[in-house]
Enzyme design. Structure first.
Site, PDB file in Angstrom:
ATOM      1  N   SER A 122       0.677  -1.229   0.038  1.00  0.00           N
ATOM      2  CA  SER A 122       0.070  -0.050  -0.088  1.00  0.00           C
ATOM      3  C   SER A 122       0.998   1.411  -0.103  1.00  0.00           C
ATOM      4  O   SER A 122       0.324   2.273  -0.119  1.00  0.00           O
ATOM      5  CB  SER A 122      -0.852  -0.019   1.162  1.00  0.00           C
ATOM      6  OG  SER A 122      -0.290  -0.291   2.443  1.00  0.00           O
ATOM      7  N   HIS A 143      -3.890  -4.090  -4.319  1.00  0.00           N
ATOM      8  CA  HIS A 143      -4.285  -3.445  -2.980  1.00  0.00           C
ATOM      9  C   HIS A 143      -5.698  -3.715  -2.479  1.00  0.00           C
ATOM     10  O   HIS A 143      -6.384  -3.006  -2.661  1.00  0.00           O
ATOM     11  CB  HIS A 143      -4.043  -1.840  -3.053  1.00  0.00           C
ATOM     12  CG  HIS A 143      -3.809  -1.230  -1.800  1.00  0.00           C
ATOM     13  ND1 HIS A 143      -4.499   0.119  -1.580  1.00  0.00           N
ATOM     14  CD2 HIS A 143      -4.015  -1.875  -0.536  1.00  0.00           C
ATOM     15  CE1 HIS A 143      -4.412   0.363  -0.291  1.00  0.00           C
ATOM     16  NE2 HIS A 143      -3.787  -0.658   0.423  1.00  0.00           N
ATOM     17  N   GLU A 155      -7.826  -1.789  -5.447  1.00  0.00           N
ATOM     18  CA  GLU A 155      -6.754  -0.880  -6.513  1.00  0.00           C
ATOM     19  C   GLU A 155      -6.041  -1.975  -7.233  1.00  0.00           C
ATOM     20  O   GLU A 155      -5.282  -2.646  -6.758  1.00  0.00           O
ATOM     21  CB  GLU A 155      -5.932   0.052  -5.586  1.00  0.00           C
ATOM     22  CG  GLU A 155      -6.954   1.007  -5.044  1.00  0.00           C
ATOM     23  CD  GLU A 155      -5.950   2.207  -4.415  1.00  0.00           C
ATOM     24  OE1 GLU A 155      -5.918   3.315  -4.684  1.00  0.00           O
ATOM     25  OE2 GLU A 155      -5.162   1.915  -3.426  1.00  0.00           O
ATOM     26  N   ASN A 194      -4.384   5.546  -0.576  1.00  0.00           N
ATOM     27  CA  ASN A 194      -3.636   6.168   0.821  1.00  0.00           C
ATOM     28  C   ASN A 194      -3.114   7.527   0.642  1.00  0.00           C
ATOM     29  O   ASN A 194      -2.737   8.058   1.164  1.00  0.00           O
ATOM     30  CB  ASN A 194      -2.732   5.025   0.974  1.00  0.00           C
ATOM     31  CG  ASN A 194      -3.017   3.851   1.721  1.00  0.00           C
ATOM     32  OD1 ASN A 194      -4.191   3.888   2.181  1.00  0.00           O
ATOM     33  ND2 ASN A 194      -2.583   2.714   1.780  1.00  0.00           N
TER      34      ASN A 194
END
Length: 290
Positions: A122, A143, A155, A194
């Site tokens: 991540s 992700h 993701e 993130n």
């Protein structure tokens, strides 16, 4: 790679690895989970079984489906057992050297040159992992979000070397097999989620650290004032203070434009074992670790 993915490998059986194995098994796939040593197999079996038991208790899975899924699972400490996998997801510690060692080992073992190698990172750059292999065109980021069985998004991270076939296979695995939503993102620090989320959470930590407001008031401000389903400090406790700190430190190294400094409070909490729900104490106290 062409066609569907049926044979999946998962490296690591922590929270994320177990969750990915669980959803893959529930999707009817053949799953092999690689653990670091033979004495870790029983703990891995218990962790995945606990996820099945929760699903049965909530009516999301029948006992018969639980039994069938368990029959498609093999847990091993021998990486050679992943040789026939069509897609392998790495879910080990968020440390570049550790992940690079895993990717080098997988590259040497996988028999199919088109098998997809995926990382759950991540905060690290997927291209750095791809560069350790002889098949960078087959490397992607997947992700997932915690808890994997209930979070609908993944993701899919593509480097400038990822082939169209590998991208398509990874997206089909996530969307068609697992039934999750996909957003495609290029390989950059923090990807999409993130890159937006981590600075926000760290701002909440700094606010708490500076005594601007208490944990409950900070969280109520965001749930009641912004309509968020969970406040930032409660979310950190759920994710795990150690997990988040590792992500933040990785983003600090790879994306200093996004993260300038990791709040000292986080590293102190990790040192003291205040990791959130899993230890019973983070920004909040809990009756028991969960």
């Amino acid at each position: 790679m062409t066609g569907h993915v049926y044979r999946v490998g998962v490296v690591g059986c922590g929270t994320m690895g177990a969750g990915i194995a669980e959803v893959s098994l529930r999707a009817g796939l053949d799953v092999r989970v690689l653990v670091s040593a033979p004495d870790r197999t029983e703990a891995a079996e218990r962790r995945i079984a606990a996820g099945f038991e929760r699903a049965v208790a909530k009516g999301r899975m029948t006992p018969q489906e639980h039994e069938a899924a368990a029959g498609r699972l093999r847990i091993t400490a021998d990486i050679a057992d992943l040789a026939d996998r069509q897609l392998v997801v790495e879910a080990v510690a968020e440390k570049l050297d550790v992940k690079c060692r895993v990717f080098k080992a997988l590259d040497a073992q996988l028999a199919d040159p088109a098998a997809v190698l995926a990382s759950t990172t991540s905060s690290l750059l997927v291209n750095d992992l791809a560069g350790t292999t002889s098949r960078p065109q087959s490397v992607v980021g997947l992700h997932f979000f915690n808890p994997v069985p209930s979070m609908p998004l993944v993701e899919v991270v593509l480097t400038d070397r990822t082939s169209a076939g590998s991208a398509a296979a990874a997206e089909a695995f996530v969307a068609d097999a697992l039934g999750k939503e996909v957003i495609r993102t290029r390989d950059r620090c923090g990807f999409v989620v993130n890159a937006l989320l981590v600075p926000y959470l760290m701002a909440a930590v700094r606010m708490y650290e500076q005594g601007v407001a208490g944990a409950e008031d900070i969280d109520r401000g965001m749930t009641l004032g912004c309509g968020y389903p969970m406040g930032p400090l409660a979310l950190l406790d759920m994710v795990g203070i150690d997990t988040f700190t590792a992500v933040a430190q990785g983003m600090r190294e790879n994306g200093p434009d996004l993260i300038t400094e990791v709040p000292p409070l986080l590293t102190r909490m990790v040192r003291e074992g205040r990791l959130g729900r899993k230890t019973g104490h983070g920004f909040y106290q809990y009756d028991q670790a969960s």
